[in-house]
Design a protein around this motif. Structure first.
Motif, PDB file in Angstrom:
ATOM      1  N   ALA A 143      44.096  55.559  43.231  1.00 58.84           N
ATOM      2  CA  ALA A 143      42.769  55.199  42.740  1.00 58.84           C
ATOM      3  C   ALA A 143      42.835  54.656  41.318  1.00 58.84           C
ATOM      4  N   ALA A 144      43.668  55.275  40.474  1.00 60.72           N
ATOM      5  CA  ALA A 144      43.816  54.798  39.099  1.00 60.72           C
ATOM      6  C   ALA A 144      44.406  53.392  39.073  1.00 60.72           C
ATOM      7  N   HIS A 145      45.388  53.147  39.936  1.00 64.64           N
ATOM      8  CA  HIS A 145      45.978  51.803  39.992  1.00 64.64           C
ATOM      9  C   HIS A 145      44.942  50.776  40.423  1.00 64.64           C
ATOM     10  N   TRP A 146      44.100  51.137  41.384  1.00 60.40           N
ATOM     11  CA  TRP A 146      43.069  50.192  41.824  1.00 60.40           C
ATOM     12  C   TRP A 146      42.047  49.931  40.719  1.00 60.40           C
ATOM     13  N   LEU A 147      41.679  50.960  39.968  1.00 61.55           N
ATOM     14  CA  LEU A 147      40.677  50.802  38.914  1.00 61.55           C
ATOM     15  C   LEU A 147      41.157  49.893  37.796  1.00 61.55           C
ATOM     16  N   VAL A 148      42.456  49.912  37.494  1.00 61.01           N
ATOM     17  CA  VAL A 148      42.964  49.083  36.395  1.00 61.01           C
ATOM     18  C   VAL A 148      43.520  47.745  36.883  1.00 61.01           C
ATOM     19  N   THR A 149      43.658  47.575  38.188  1.00 60.50           N
ATOM     20  CA  THR A 149      44.228  46.329  38.714  1.00 60.50           C
ATOM     21  C   THR A 149      43.303  45.677  39.736  1.00 60.50           C
ATOM     22  N   GLY A 150      43.048  46.364  40.839  1.00 66.53           N
ATOM     23  CA  GLY A 150      42.264  45.766  41.911  1.00 66.53           C
ATOM     24  C   GLY A 150      40.827  45.479  41.548  1.00 66.53           C
ATOM     25  N   LEU A 151      40.175  46.398  40.867  1.00 64.67           N
ATOM     26  CA  LEU A 151      38.770  46.194  40.499  1.00 64.67           C
ATOM     27  C   LEU A 151      38.586  45.028  39.527  1.00 64.67           C
ATOM     28  N   PRO A 152      39.372  44.930  38.438  1.00 66.58           N
ATOM     29  CA  PRO A 152      39.223  43.751  37.564  1.00 66.58           C
ATOM     30  C   PRO A 152      39.498  42.434  38.279  1.00 66.58           C
ATOM     31  N   LEU A 153      40.480  42.424  39.185  1.00 70.61           N
ATOM     32  CA  LEU A 153      40.763  41.202  39.932  1.00 70.61           C
ATOM     33  C   LEU A 153      39.574  40.829  40.823  1.00 70.61           C
ATOM     34  N   THR A 154      38.954  41.816  41.433  1.00 75.55           N
ATOM     35  CA  THR A 154      37.789  41.566  42.281  1.00 75.55           C
ATOM     36  C   THR A 154      36.639  40.969  41.483  1.00 75.55           C
ATOM     37  N   LEU A 155      36.410  41.514  40.295  1.00 76.77           N
ATOM     38  CA  LEU A 155      35.305  41.022  39.470  1.00 76.77           C
ATOM     39  C   LEU A 155      35.586  39.634  38.898  1.00 76.77           C
ATOM     40  N   ALA A 156      36.859  39.331  38.634  1.00 73.29           N
ATOM     41  CA  ALA A 156      37.211  38.037  38.044  1.00 73.29           C
ATOM     42  C   ALA A 156      37.365  36.937  39.085  1.00 73.29           C
ATOM     43  N   ALA A 157      37.505  37.297  40.354  1.00 71.85           N
ATOM     44  CA  ALA A 157      37.794  36.308  41.390  1.00 71.85           C
ATOM     45  C   ALA A 157      36.750  35.198  41.498  1.00 71.85           C
ATOM     46  N   PRO A 158      35.434  35.482  41.420  1.00 68.64           N
ATOM     47  CA  PRO A 158      34.471  34.371  41.524  1.00 68.64           C
ATOM     48  C   PRO A 158      34.636  33.314  40.443  1.00 68.64           C
ATOM     49  N   VAL A 159      34.986  33.751  39.233  1.00 66.09           N
ATOM     50  CA  VAL A 159      35.189  32.786  38.149  1.00 66.09           C
ATOM     51  C   VAL A 159      36.369  31.879  38.471  1.00 66.09           C
ATOM     52  N   LEU A 160      37.439  32.460  38.988  1.00 69.08           N
ATOM     53  CA  LEU A 160      38.610  31.663  39.330  1.00 69.08           C
ATOM     54  C   LEU A 160      38.359  30.823  40.578  1.00 69.08           C
ATOM     55  N   GLY A 161      37.436  31.281  41.434  1.00 69.58           N
ATOM     56  CA  GLY A 161      37.075  30.468  42.588  1.00 69.58           C
ATOM     57  C   GLY A 161      36.453  29.147  42.189  1.00 69.58           C
ATOM     58  N   VAL A 162      35.753  29.131  41.061  1.00 71.36           N
ATOM     59  CA  VAL A 162      35.171  27.878  40.566  1.00 71.36           C
ATOM     60  C   VAL A 162      36.286  26.882  40.236  1.00 71.36           C
TER      61      VAL A 162
END
Length: 218
Positions: free
Chosen positions: A96-115
């Motif tokens: 869970a800690a690994h997901w919070l510091v890696t997976g969650l930020p990537l999920t939130l940043a993905a729409p910006v990179l999708g542009v």
């Protein structure tokens, strides 16, 4: 267990290799692909779902070797193995800690990179949904790989070789969700399969990881 989660979050930020490195790598992928493939929007739109998911997968892979490495080096892993809380619970907290510091930020940043990759407008919601549903599986599977290779010198390459084949189903169904969503097609089947992978990994792999840790600590 909350104290263990907070401790792992602090260690991930202080020791490096956390969300900053993963986000930087994710950004580099989104920037370099148009330079290599070309700036044509139609071409980028076709490959955007796969590229974004591959970038997220590789970004998660960067910090897997740190999940147990610091605890093994300072002896904390032995204490966790003999602590009152089950080792399976400690493994789940580390995932869970690994997901919070890696997976969650990537999920939130993905729409910006999708542009940057000209992802069609219909695909943004499904990009976030697929990453939010699939990246926990990447963390749990990665934790299992880290448990198998803990204590090995230069085990990062072996860890990558072990984990990458296990990542393939998540990659396939995650990218398919975004592809179908961007095209306006039904996404229920790949989305349910992605959810099944995540739930199955979360139910089984903490026990396998704990067993691997006990064997390596003997």
């Amino acid at each position: 267990m909350i104290a263990l989660l907070l401790r792992d979050l602090r260690l991930a930020v202080r020791a490096g290799g956390g969300f900053g490195l993963g986000l930087a790598f994710f950004l580099l992928v989104a920037v370099l692909v148009p330079l290599g493939v070309g700036p044509e929007g139609g071409t980028l739109a076709k490959i955007a779902p796969g590229i974004l998911w591959v970038g997220a997968l590789l970004a998660c892979l960067l910090s897997l070797d740190r999940i147990f490495a610091l605890d093994f080096e300072d002896g904390s892993l032995d204490l966790l193995a003999t602590a009152p809380i089950p080792l399976e619970g400690a493994v789940a907290i580390k995932s869970a800690a690994h997901w919070l510091v890696t997976g969650l930020p990537l999920t939130l940043a993905a729409p910006v990179l999708g542009v940057l990759l000209h992802l069609p407008g219909n695909g943004y919601l499904w990009l976030v949904a697929s990453l939010a549903l699939g990246t926990p599986a990447l963390s749990v599977i990665g934790t299992f790989g880290a448990a198998l290779t803990v204590g090995l010198k230069r085990g990062g390459l072996l860890l990558s070789l072990l984990v990458l084949p296990l990542y393939v189903p998540t990659l396939i169904f995650g990218a398919e969700v975004v592809k179908r969503g961007a095209a306006g097609m039904a996404v229920e089947v790949p989305l349910l399969l992605l959810a099944g992978i995540t739930l199955g990994a979360a139910a089984v792999l903490p026990f396998a990881s704990a067993l691997a840790l006990r064997i390596n600590l003997r």
